[in-house]
Design an enzyme around this catalytic site. Sequence first.
Site, PDB file in Angstrom:
ATOM      1  CE  LYS A 252      66.480   0.615  82.816  1.00 21.93           C
ATOM      2  NZ  LYS A 252      65.537   1.060  81.806  1.00 21.93           N
TER       3      LYS A 252
ATOM      4  CB  SER B 132      63.686 -15.719  76.857  1.00 18.37           C
ATOM      5  OG  SER B 132      62.995 -16.181  77.974  1.00 18.37           O
TER       6      SER B 132
ATOM      7  CG  HIS C  57      56.011 -12.819  80.134  1.00 19.60           C
ATOM      8  ND1 HIS C  57      56.445 -12.665  81.434  1.00 19.60           N
ATOM      9  CD2 HIS C  57      56.563 -13.986  79.689  1.00 19.60           C
ATOM     10  CE1 HIS C  57      57.230 -13.686  81.761  1.00 19.60           C
ATOM     11  NE2 HIS C  57      57.322 -14.486  80.718  1.00 19.60           N
TER      12      HIS C  57
ATOM     13  N   GLY D  74      71.330  -8.378  82.923  1.00 19.45           N
ATOM     14  CA  GLY D  74      70.577  -9.627  83.029  1.00 19.45           C
ATOM     15  C   GLY D  74      71.467 -10.774  82.586  1.00 19.45           C
TER      16      GLY D  74
ATOM     17  NE  ARG E 106      59.608 -15.762  75.506  1.00 21.85           N
ATOM     18  CZ  ARG E 106      59.609 -16.215  76.745  1.00 21.85           C
ATOM     19  NH1 ARG E 106      60.557 -17.038  77.154  1.00 21.85           N
ATOM     20  NH2 ARG E 106      58.674 -15.862  77.595  1.00 21.85           N
TER      21      ARG E 106
ATOM     22  N   GLY F 239      61.849 -21.757  84.046  1.00 19.39           N
ATOM     23  CA  GLY F 239      63.080 -22.491  83.839  1.00 19.39           C
ATOM     24  C   GLY F 239      63.849 -22.030  82.634  1.00 19.39           C
TER      25      GLY F 239
ATOM     26  CB  THR G  66      67.734 -12.440  84.322  1.00 16.55           C
ATOM     27  OG1 THR G  66      68.067 -12.103  82.988  1.00 16.55           O
ATOM     28  CG2 THR G  66      68.282 -13.806  84.658  1.00 16.55           C
TER      29      THR G  66
ATOM     30  CD  GLU H  84      57.600 -22.723  80.961  1.00 16.06           C
ATOM     31  OE1 GLU H  84      57.637 -21.961  81.912  1.00 16.06           O
ATOM     32  OE2 GLU H  84      58.199 -22.485  79.897  1.00 16.06           O
TER      33      GLU H  84
ATOM     34  CD  GLN I 132      57.271 -17.055  89.003  1.00 14.90           C
ATOM     35  OE1 GLN I 132      56.440 -17.904  88.739  1.00 14.90           O
ATOM     36  NE2 GLN I 132      56.959 -15.943  89.639  1.00 14.90           N
TER      37      GLN I 132
ATOM     38  NE  ARG J 111      54.390 -18.624  78.110  1.00  7.11           N
ATOM     39  CZ  ARG J 111      55.575 -18.343  78.578  1.00  7.11           C
ATOM     40  NH1 ARG J 111      56.150 -17.209  78.261  1.00  7.11           N
ATOM     41  NH2 ARG J 111      56.198 -19.175  79.365  1.00  7.11           N
TER      42      ARG J 111
ATOM     43  CG  HIS K 195      52.992 -15.413  81.499  1.00  8.03           C
ATOM     44  ND1 HIS K 195      52.067 -16.048  82.293  1.00  8.03           N
ATOM     45  CD2 HIS K 195      54.080 -16.223  81.468  1.00  8.03           C
ATOM     46  CE1 HIS K 195      52.590 -17.190  82.731  1.00  8.03           C
ATOM     47  NE2 HIS K 195      53.803 -17.315  82.239  1.00  8.03           N
TER      48      HIS K 195
HETATM   49  C1  SIN Z   1      56.868 -18.802  83.273  1.00  7.04           C
HETATM   50  O1  SIN Z   1      57.505 -19.266  84.197  1.00  7.04           O
HETATM   51  O2  SIN Z   1      55.690 -19.033  83.106  1.00  7.04           O
HETATM   52  C2  SIN Z   1      57.549 -17.868  82.304  1.00  7.04           C
HETATM   53  C3  SIN Z   1      58.690 -18.505  81.665  1.00  7.04           C
HETATM   54  C4  SIN Z   1      59.027 -17.828  80.369  1.00  7.04           C
HETATM   55  O3  SIN Z   1      58.400 -16.840  80.017  1.00  7.04           O
HETATM   56  O4  SIN Z   1      59.899 -18.318  79.661  1.00  7.04           O
END
Ligand code: SIN
Length: 519
Positions: free
Chosen positions: A36, A377, A337, A14, A372, A50, A44, A114, A48, A276, A230
Amino acid sequence: MTRAAGRPLIVGSGIAGLYVALRCRDLGLRPTVLTKGRLEESNTRYAQGGIAAAIGSDDSPALHLADTVRAGAGLVNRAAARVLTQEAPARIADLVRLGVPFDTVEGRIALAREAAHSRDRLLHAGGDATGLSIEETLKRRVLEGGIDVRERRVLRSIRLGGKGGVQATFSDPAGRGVEVEEDRPLVLATGGAGSLFLQSSNPSVATGEGVAIAFRAGAEVGDLEFVQFHPTAFAREGAPRFLITEALRGEGAVLRNEAGERFMLGVHPDAELAPRDVVARAITGEIARSGQSHVYLDATRLGRDRLFARFPSVSNFLLTFDLDPSRDLVPVAPVAHYMIGGVVTDLEGRTTLRGLYAAGEVAATGVHGANRLGSNSLIEGLVFGERVARQLARPTPGAPAPAERLLRIAPVPGLGREGEPRLVEEIRTLLWEEVGIVRTGPELSRALARFEEIAREAEPTREGQLAGPTANAALTATLIARAALERKESRGAHYRSDHPRPLAAWRRHVHLRRRERAA
Ligand code: SIN
């Protein structure tokens, strides 16, 4: 520098694994990447929303740090989060240099928001194909750079080597073709454990074996009770749990219940942009009340052009299910997630085992605390990946140069209880149902007892026998359940309905280490 120290093994492909490999190569080392599956298969790829970095004119590392600390609910390691937020812009510049095609507006990198970010600070690429763009770019660079890549190599075990590295055993996915690498530094970049939960946004490769293998070898693991769920994955019977990015809510999409009401308005002042864990629990409550399997994401106010330009992956995915997000409500439900905890590291990515490093989701750097902040990440993988590479490139004077050697062993003793998909399915179901979004002591105890029982059956017993997926899944699940049972409070991503409040006495970490076997 010793010859072995100059030839690190990097397990996982990743963002963290590929970036560490590239930086090691830049710093004059000769890394080997072992993965693997295929090189491009990793979590990765599916990111989506960012990658977060304070590069906006109204932003600063200090603001990014403040948001990270606030989201982490009292458990963020400030030193690590400071490193993350201060070094993030430089790592973004590296990605730009490597050729990641970040989206722009009028010639400047576009920034989105976000939940729980106080500024627009998410860089994205291909709209909502950020992870894919980064993964493809890094993969291309690794291949162009002639870095030694070995696909379909599964890490089976590690143990301390005699000369400053670790001894690592690999095999093919079926447990054949065993290879032992002697005394090389090893970077675990094996990713998370999301797919150990029945409902998950993760690809099937995210099975958490890095944690199990490191723990078995004696490394300290920590914060494993903090599994981030998530709130919004696609929820239609029989369809994949495709992530419906939080960035959609950042752009104005809202959540509605069966009656069409915006239920988040009554739950949190930030409504759909609440942290979240708050949103995931509120949805779980709505689902329990309504008896339906989902709530709805309403993105209709964004309009078709904006939706398809900014969120092409999500929009086109939904079209294949005859849903047009500019007209239709999208059924969504929470999924496992992200693994916040993992193998404990210091600020240089060093684990408690000499010669063993960890970077990316498998590492517990402490930057996320108990929760988080979205999009922290991918950047964590880069920032601490850079530090691991620099650490590996430091001279280690005095260490004797071990022989370079790859040892093939035959016959292969086989994997402990390999080929037991029924047991792995049981673990996945139990993790989801009893170690999930809302936990209680009795459920955790029940699940833990069963995980331990499976682990006892599946752990290798004969000398040389390899731990297979069942043993690794059972051990990782055991560690998650044990930490969740231990933490008798609710904090961040860990919620216990029998201990629903955070407690000052629990402002500490649960770290676990294997008890030494009696001689
Ligand atoms: C998302 O795009 O909602 C997830 C992004 C993340 O978990 O950092």
